[in-house]
Each structure stands twice: as structure tokens, then as C-alpha cells.
Design an enzyme around this catalytic site. Structure first.
Site, PDB file in Angstrom:
ATOM      1  N   ASP A 128       0.806  -1.277   0.250  1.00 20.84           N
ATOM      2  CA  ASP A 128      -0.169   0.508  -0.105  1.00 20.84           C
ATOM      3  C   ASP A 128       0.578   1.194  -0.432  1.00 20.84           C
ATOM      4  OD1 ASP A 128      -1.928  -1.784   0.472  1.00 20.84           O
ATOM      5  OD2 ASP A 128      -2.910  -0.862   2.369  1.00 20.84           O
ATOM      6  N   GLY A 171      -5.402  -1.508  -1.305  1.00 19.46           N
ATOM      7  CA  GLY A 171      -4.986  -0.065  -0.571  1.00 19.46           C
ATOM      8  C   GLY A 171      -6.022   0.597  -0.070  1.00 19.46           C
ATOM      9  N   ARG A 172      -5.853  -0.167   1.195  1.00 19.53           N
ATOM     10  CA  ARG A 172      -6.299  -0.290   2.559  1.00 19.53           C
ATOM     11  C   ARG A 172      -6.928   2.279   2.915  1.00 19.53           C
ATOM     12  NH1 ARG A 172      -8.696  -3.122   6.902  1.00 19.53           N
ATOM     13  NH2 ARG A 172      -9.053  -4.428   5.143  1.00 19.53           N
TER      14      ARG A 172
HETATM   15  O1  F6P Z   1      -0.637  -5.431   3.360  1.00 16.83           O
HETATM   16  C1  F6P Z   1      -2.277  -4.458   2.770  1.00 16.83           C
HETATM   17  C2  F6P Z   1      -3.269  -5.139   2.319  1.00 16.83           C
HETATM   18  O2  F6P Z   1      -2.298  -5.775   0.969  1.00 16.83           O
HETATM   19  C3  F6P Z   1      -4.050  -3.948   2.133  1.00 16.83           C
HETATM   20  O3  F6P Z   1      -4.185  -3.555   1.092  1.00 16.83           O
HETATM   21  C4  F6P Z   1      -5.406  -5.012   2.345  1.00 16.83           C
HETATM   22  O4  F6P Z   1      -6.342  -4.135   3.045  1.00 16.83           O
HETATM   23  C5  F6P Z   1      -5.176  -5.736   3.214  1.00 16.83           C
HETATM   24  O5  F6P Z   1      -4.035  -6.097   3.349  1.00 16.83           O
HETATM   25  C6  F6P Z   1      -5.989  -7.494   3.105  1.00 16.83           C
HETATM   26  O6  F6P Z   1      -5.649  -7.546   4.258  1.00 16.83           O
HETATM   27  P1  F6P Z   1      -5.851  -9.112   4.462  1.00 16.83           P
HETATM   28  O7  F6P Z   1      -5.000 -10.494   3.816  1.00 16.83           O
HETATM   29  O8  F6P Z   1      -5.590 -10.092   5.500  1.00 16.83           O
HETATM   30  O9  F6P Z   1      -6.519  -9.463   4.107  1.00 16.83           O
END
Ligand code: F6P
Length: 344
Positions: A128, A171-172
């Protein structure tokens, strides 16, 4: 020195390259012993380890994921967690712990340093690119390349069918991937978390294109993008067992709304974890290698509580206390004065 290493949070291309660099410089130059903890903080609390040596890390430079495994979650989530971490470090005779992680893991690292005085060095990681105190994180360049490749492919199918394609990227909290992939892929519109969007305005950009005879459009939307209040109803968001909101789905909503409001055939494509998988780009391999080398140097300088960071084109250090609790927003100048110029 005896140095522990863990990888925490979401995985990211370049993690193995960081580990390889730490081990290479640590073992060969300083004569260190490197101990890898499996599955992030869980491995530290449960003393699950794997020796990290030049031999075991052979061939790991191009490999995605992390050989150590990773988890979300923190020792601060359980009553005995911090004590367990402290006991592991002292019983195993560790002189330092290198934490390769994103905002969550680095904030745990910072707390263990400030509250318990543990000898910790941070390495910033996330596709991100939203970590304060570093100009870039490794993994971001790879994610942008994967998203751009996907957008390039979607252009030709969109053009063949006269369709609008809505591409959801990760992109949280920040629109770095969306903005860079949008510029590189020639997107019609880019929607980012930093700028709540009005779906009517998005449609108003797309419709005149069609009137001018351009029937295909690509809308790039970051997973954390939000509609302006009162414009679209959002469903309740699911939360995982660590309280982490599970994003992913805004692309479907945007595609439905564009299709309904304009009458143009619209399809959503959610890139999801494809952006985190596979081999890192050459750029990320170099950045990861530089970070790994800098991290083991920081250990030998006893720069506890610091994070290695890209500052301009040099590798420097930033105190973790200046990093945690913040997210680094996209460069708004890049968004408004470059990306936006090419919208519709
Ligand atoms: O590492 C960041 C990220 O890729 C974010 O963009 C996304 O929202 C999140 O991780 C997703 O997490 P997970 O794999 O735990 O669902």
C-alpha cells in the site's frame, strides 16, 4: 550477535529478499547468528523458530511471500503476550529483534521498544506504500506493475465490447496503487480513499466520452475509496478475528451504479491478493536488499527503536515513534496535477 527476525502483517513481494540480505550481511560480515520466528508474533510467543542462514536463504531473492510465514495480531491482544515476548528474547539470548512489517507490526514493535525497552529495529513493508517516515515501501512497485499489466489487458477487452471496466486495486487508507496504476494504465477515472467520490460526477466524466465516440472506459478504484456521504449506501463491513475490516467490494458497487445510471455495459474486476503474490520486480528486489543490509547495520549500531527508510535516494533511519499511529496519504499533487489531467 544473536538476532531474531520476524515478518508480520499482510505478505508482500520482497520479504524473502529482505531476509536474505539481513542474513548475508549478518552472517558473512559480522559473524551473527540469525533466528527466524515463524508466523510473526505467534512464533515469538510460542518460540517457534527456523534458523536463517546463507545456505537456507539460497534462491530466495525472486520468491514471493515469506519463508517465515506471517500473521496479523499482536502480543498486546493477550494478557500474557508481552511477558512471553520478553521471556523469549531473554531466554534465547537474543541481542536484537528485527521486525519487518506494516503499520500494525511496526506499532507493536514501537510499543515493545518504548514500554519494555526491547532492542528492536523496524523494516517498513506494504504494497500500500502508506507508511510514514519512508519515501517508499518495498512491494509497492510490484503491486503497481501487476495492476498496470491487468489494466493494459482490460483495455483491449473493454474496447472490443464497448464496455466500462471498473478495476478495484488494494489501498486500504491511501490511493498510492490506484494513482500510480491509473497513470501508468491510462485510466479514465481514479477513485482514492483520500477523496470521497460522487458517483454522479464519475458518470458525468464517462458519458461525454461515449458521445465523442470512445465507448470503452477504465475506472480504477482503491478498495478503501468511499462515496461522498449520502450518495451511495454501503453494506456493513465484515471484520476478521483481529478486528481488521475486510475490504474488497467497492468495485462491484461502483460498477453497478455506473451501469444503472449510464446504461453502459459495465463489468467489475477485483484484483485482490493477486497484487501481493509472486515474484518482486527488480526495483523491489533492490529496495528490499538495501533495507535488509541497512537493518543489520542498525542492529550493530544499536539504533534501537528506529526503522530503516528510503529518504530521497539514500537509505536512512526514522524513529518508530514518528511512524506509528499515522498513515501516509497519496501525494495529492501527483493525483490532482498529473493523474487527473488524463481523466476522461
Ligand atoms: O497489506 C496491505 C493489504 O494488502 C491492504 O491493501 C488490504 O486491505 C489488506 O492488506 C488485506 O488484508 P488480508 O490479506 O488480511 O485480507
Amino acid at each position: 550477535m544473536r538476532v531474531g527476525v520476524l515478518t508480520g502483517g499482510g505478505d508482500c513481494p520482497g520479504l524473502n529478499a529482505v531476509l536474505r540480505a539481513i542474513v548475508r550481511k549478518g552472517e558473512r560480515q559480522y559473524g551473527d547468528e540469525l533466528v527466524g520466528f515463524l508466523d510473526a508474533w505467534e512464533g515469538v510467543m510460542e518460540r517457534r523458530t527456523q534458523p536463517l542462514t546463507v545456505e537456507t536463504m539460497r534462491g530466495m531473492l525472486p520468491r514471493g511471500g515469506t519463508v517465515l510465514g506471517t500473521r496479523r495480531g499482536s502480543p498486546f491482544d493477550r494478557p500474557d503476550g508481552v511477558e512471553l515476548v520478553e521471556a523469549t528474547i531473554s531466554d534465547m539470548g537474543l541481542d536484537a529483534l528485527i521486525v519487518v512489517g506494516g503499520n500494525g507490526s511496526l506499532s507493536v514493535a514501537c510499543n515493545l521498544f518504548t514500554k519494555c525497552g526491547l532492542p528492536i529495529i523496524g523494516v517498513p513493508k506494504t504494497i500500500d506504500n502508506d507508511i510514514e517516515g519512508t519515501d517508499l515501501t518495498f512491494g509497492f512497485n510490484t503491486a503497481v506493475q501487476i495492476a498496470t499489466d491487468a489494466i493494459d489487458r482490460l483495455h483491449t477487452t473493454a474496447e472490443s465490447h464497448d464496455r466500462v471496466m471498473v478495476v478495484e486495486v488494494m489501498g486500504r487508507h491511501s490511493g498510492w496503487i490506484a494513482t500510480h496504476a491509473g497513470i501508468a494504465g491510462g485510466a479514465t477515472v481514479v477513485l482514492i480513499p483520500e477523496r470521497p467520490f460522487d458517483i454522479e460526477e464519475v458518470c458525468d466524466r464517462i458519458v461525454p466520452r461515449h458521445l465523442r465516440g470512445r465507448f470503452a472506459s477504465i475506472v480504477v478504484v482503491a478498495e478503501g475509496a468511499l462515496p461522498r456521504e449520502g450518495t451511495i449506501d454501503l453494506a456493513d463491513q465484515e471484520v476478521d478475528r483481529h478486528g481488521h475490516i475486510r475490504l474488497g467490494g467497492i468495485g462491484n458497487l461502483v460498477a453497478d451504479e455506473i451501469g444503472r445510471r449510464t446504461g453502459f455495459e459495465t463489468r467489475p474486476v477485483l484484483l485482490g491478493h493477486v497484487q501481493r503474490g509472486g515474484t518482486p520486480t527488480a526495483f523491489d528486489r533492490v529496495l528490499s536488499t538495501r533495507f535488509g543490509v541497512a537493518a543489520i547495520e542498525a542492529v550493530h549500531d544499536e539504533a534501537w527503536g528506529e526503522m530503516v527508510a528510503l529518504q530521497g535516494d539514500r537509505i536512512g533511519r526514522t524513529p518508530l515513534t514518528e511512524v506509528v499511529g499515522k498513515t501516509r496519504p497519496v501525494d495529492i499533487d501527483l493525483f490532482t496535477n498529473v493523474a487527473q489531467i488524463f481523466f476522461a
